[in-house]
Design a protein around this motif. Structure first.
Motif, PDB file in Angstrom:
ATOM      1  N   GLY A  92      36.188  12.902  -1.640  1.00 41.68           N
ATOM      2  CA  GLY A  92      34.815  12.794  -1.225  1.00 41.68           C
ATOM      3  C   GLY A  92      33.665  14.205  -1.030  1.00 41.68           C
ATOM      4  N   ILE A  93      33.772  14.914  -1.213  1.00 45.97           N
ATOM      5  CA  ILE A  93      33.841  16.255  -1.186  1.00 45.97           C
ATOM      6  C   ILE A  93      32.791  16.740  -2.004  1.00 45.97           C
ATOM      7  CG2 ILE A  93      34.041  18.330  -1.190  1.00 45.97           C
ATOM      8  CD1 ILE A  93      35.029  17.232   1.071  1.00 45.97           C
ATOM      9  N   ASP A  94      30.877  16.415  -2.004  1.00 50.91           N
ATOM     10  CA  ASP A  94      30.769  17.006  -3.012  1.00 50.91           C
ATOM     11  C   ASP A  94      30.615  18.493  -3.367  1.00 50.91           C
ATOM     12  OD1 ASP A  94      28.214  16.699  -4.483  1.00 50.91           O
ATOM     13  OD2 ASP A  94      26.994  16.583  -3.343  1.00 50.91           O
ATOM     14  N   ALA A  95      31.746  18.418  -4.271  1.00 52.59           N
ATOM     15  CA  ALA A  95      32.480  20.320  -4.920  1.00 52.59           C
ATOM     16  C   ALA A  95      31.593  20.442  -5.853  1.00 52.59           C
ATOM     17  CB  ALA A  95      34.018  20.067  -4.704  1.00 52.59           C
ATOM     18  N   GLN A  96      31.069  21.456  -6.455  1.00 54.39           N
ATOM     19  CA  GLN A  96      30.528  22.326  -7.275  1.00 54.39           C
ATOM     20  C   GLN A  96      31.045  23.270  -7.722  1.00 54.39           C
ATOM     21  OE1 GLN A  96      27.137  21.030  -9.213  1.00 54.39           O
ATOM     22  NE2 GLN A  96      26.996  22.638 -10.325  1.00 54.39           N
ATOM     23  N   LEU A  97      31.898  23.483  -8.600  1.00 50.95           N
ATOM     24  CA  LEU A  97      32.445  24.498  -9.758  1.00 50.95           C
ATOM     25  C   LEU A  97      31.041  25.809  -9.863  1.00 50.95           C
ATOM     26  CD1 LEU A  97      34.978  26.631  -9.295  1.00 50.95           C
ATOM     27  CD2 LEU A  97      35.621  25.294 -12.108  1.00 50.95           C
ATOM     28  N   ILE A  98      31.074  26.704 -10.105  1.00 47.60           N
ATOM     29  CA  ILE A  98      30.001  27.931 -10.382  1.00 47.60           C
ATOM     30  C   ILE A  98      31.220  28.831 -11.423  1.00 47.60           C
ATOM     31  CG2 ILE A  98      28.548  29.586  -9.997  1.00 47.60           C
ATOM     32  CD1 ILE A  98      28.629  26.768  -7.347  1.00 47.60           C
ATOM     33  N   VAL A  99      31.293  28.618 -13.014  1.00 48.86           N
ATOM     34  CA  VAL A  99      31.738  30.138 -13.340  1.00 48.86           C
ATOM     35  C   VAL A  99      31.000  30.715 -13.564  1.00 48.86           C
ATOM     36  CG1 VAL A  99      34.127  29.747 -15.274  1.00 48.86           C
ATOM     37  CG2 VAL A  99      33.590  27.966 -13.767  1.00 48.86           C
ATOM     38  N   GLY A 135      28.744  21.232   5.771  1.00 48.27           N
ATOM     39  CA  GLY A 135      27.928  20.170   4.821  1.00 48.27           C
ATOM     40  C   GLY A 135      27.640  20.485   3.684  1.00 48.27           C
ATOM     41  N   GLY A 136      27.123  18.785   3.401  1.00 45.98           N
ATOM     42  CA  GLY A 136      26.278  19.053   2.151  1.00 45.98           C
ATOM     43  C   GLY A 136      27.314  19.606   0.819  1.00 45.98           C
ATOM     44  N   GLN A 137      26.664  19.734  -0.225  1.00 42.95           N
ATOM     45  CA  GLN A 137      27.047  20.382  -1.473  1.00 42.95           C
ATOM     46  C   GLN A 137      28.189  21.288  -1.207  1.00 42.95           C
ATOM     47  OE1 GLN A 137      25.619  22.171  -4.508  1.00 42.95           O
ATOM     48  NE2 GLN A 137      25.961  20.843  -5.834  1.00 42.95           N
TER      49      GLN A 137
END
Length: 382
Positions: free
Chosen positions: A233-240, A202-204
């Motif tokens: 609805g997913i709090d997704a963050q992409l780290i590149v 859950g969360g980010q």
């Protein structure tokens, strides 16, 4: 007490200190051979400046006038012969029981020292044309295949980093299957430095992309996947991490954290790289061509599930339902998003996390590589 067998490690780069060459593989292979119980001596080689300039002039001419691509100089016969001559002059060769040619075995064909040699690579040449290497002149192809096949057929032992590459030795070159072995590469991270991450709960949702070649590694698909996840609805963050310049598609998007290129020879960059594994939940790498990226092993070490394409050697590193999923080559971003959403909804990420850690221990660590290599050498000399 039995004296350790000595393996001469043939490499232009210093395998005892250079942790960057070939994504760190040169350094880690040397370290693992020592771990397997052998003494390793560095057998350096080089060629004079005039020869190098001639080679680069030929490459430039072919590219400019014929719009063709040249392969690495390991598949260019005049260069290989010169390298072999330098190796034969090296006094340490006499002290070696075997020579090891990591990623440069064609040189072995022209050496005259009589030492049995170990041929280590991540691929078999015919598989590379129109896969990694495009628009290669036919003469260059023919020369590369001739050198690669001779190097494999005359080797004491052949080691490939995936079953895909190992099968090529047998199918293309008809090598003795008893002399051909598949050993997956481990991570370019010291085992003592590995920081295990946590399964998503859950969360980010932090998604890690790691690859210098943004286009080949499927960066656009990774971005599109994250966008679909966000729309669901997913709090997704992409780290590149990896590219030296920020791709246009990543600019101005607050859900993309562009880290860029990290040099593992730098203590600060190395520490930052480790933290990315520790603080991310999954890896996405929709690569179009791959022999077997070490980032899969690095992800497994941290317990990070991977999502990639089933292509080249990826299936040996990402096993469906064990440490992630290798989707059919060419699957759209929606397919990646659908699989990830399903794994979140059905709470499969914790089991994939545990599966990654287990797979690392069993075959994706350099310790596992060393044990298997030791056994192969024992059986080959029995």
């Amino acid at each position: 007490m039995n004296k350790k067998k000595v393996i001469g490690y043939v490499s232009k780069e210093d395998p005892f200190h250079d942790k960057v060459a070939y994504s760190g593989t040169i350094y880690k292979l040397r370290e693992s051979i020592e771990m397997a119980g052998f003494e390793v001596k560095w057998i350096p080689y080089n060629t004079n400046i005039a020869t190098k300039l001639l080679y680069y002039f030929i490459i430039a001419s072919i590219r400019i006038f014929h719009k063709k691509i040249c392969l690495t100089y390991f598949y260019y016969r005049p260069f290989v012969k010169l390298c072999a001559r330098e190796i034969d002059k090296c006094p340490e060769v006499k002290e070696c029981d075997y020579l090891c040619f990591p990623l440069c075995a064609p040189i072995a064909i022209y050496t005259k020292n009589g030492k049995p040699y170990i041929n280590i690579s991540g691929y078999t040449v015919p598989d590379m044309f129109d896969y990694y290497s495009h628009n290669v002149p036919q003469k260059a192809k023919d020369m590369a295949i001739e050198l690669d096949s001779k190097a494999a057929q005359n080797a004491f032992v052949n080691i490939r980093s995936s079953n895909w590459a190992n099968d090529g030795l047998i199918n293309y070159y008809h090598c003795d299957s008893n002399k051909c072995h598949s050993l997956e590469y481990g991570p370019n991270i010291d085992t003592k430095d590995i920081r295990k991450g946590q399964a998503y709960n859950g969360g980010q949702f932090r998604i890690f992309f790691s690859g210098v070649d943004w286009e080949r590694k499927g960066g656009k698909i990774a971005v599109e996947t994250v966008e679909i996840l966000k729309s669901n609805g997913i709090d997704a963050q992409l780290i590149v991490a990896g590219p030296k310049k920020c791709p246009e598609i990543c600019k101005g998007k607050d859900y993309i954290d562009f880290v860029g290129y990290l040099n593992k020879n730098s203590a600060n960059d190395y520490d930052k790289y480790l933290s990315l594994y520790e603080n991310s939940h999954i890896m996405i790498l929709p690569t179009k061509a791959e022999c077997g990226a070490i980032v899969y092993s690095e992800a497994a070490a941290a317990g990070m599930p991977c999502y990639t394409y089933l292509t080249g050697g990826t299936g040996d590193y990402v096993v469906n339902g064990v440490n992630g999923y290798a989707l059919p080559a060419g699957a759209p971003a929606s397919a990646f998003a659908e699989q990830i959403l399903s794994d979140i909804k059905n709470n499969r990420l914790p089991s994939l996390h545990e599966g990654a850690l287990k797979l690392f221990q069993e075959k994706l660590s350099w310790e596992a590589w060393a044990k298997r290599f030791s056994k192969i050498m024992q059986e080959a000399t029995a």
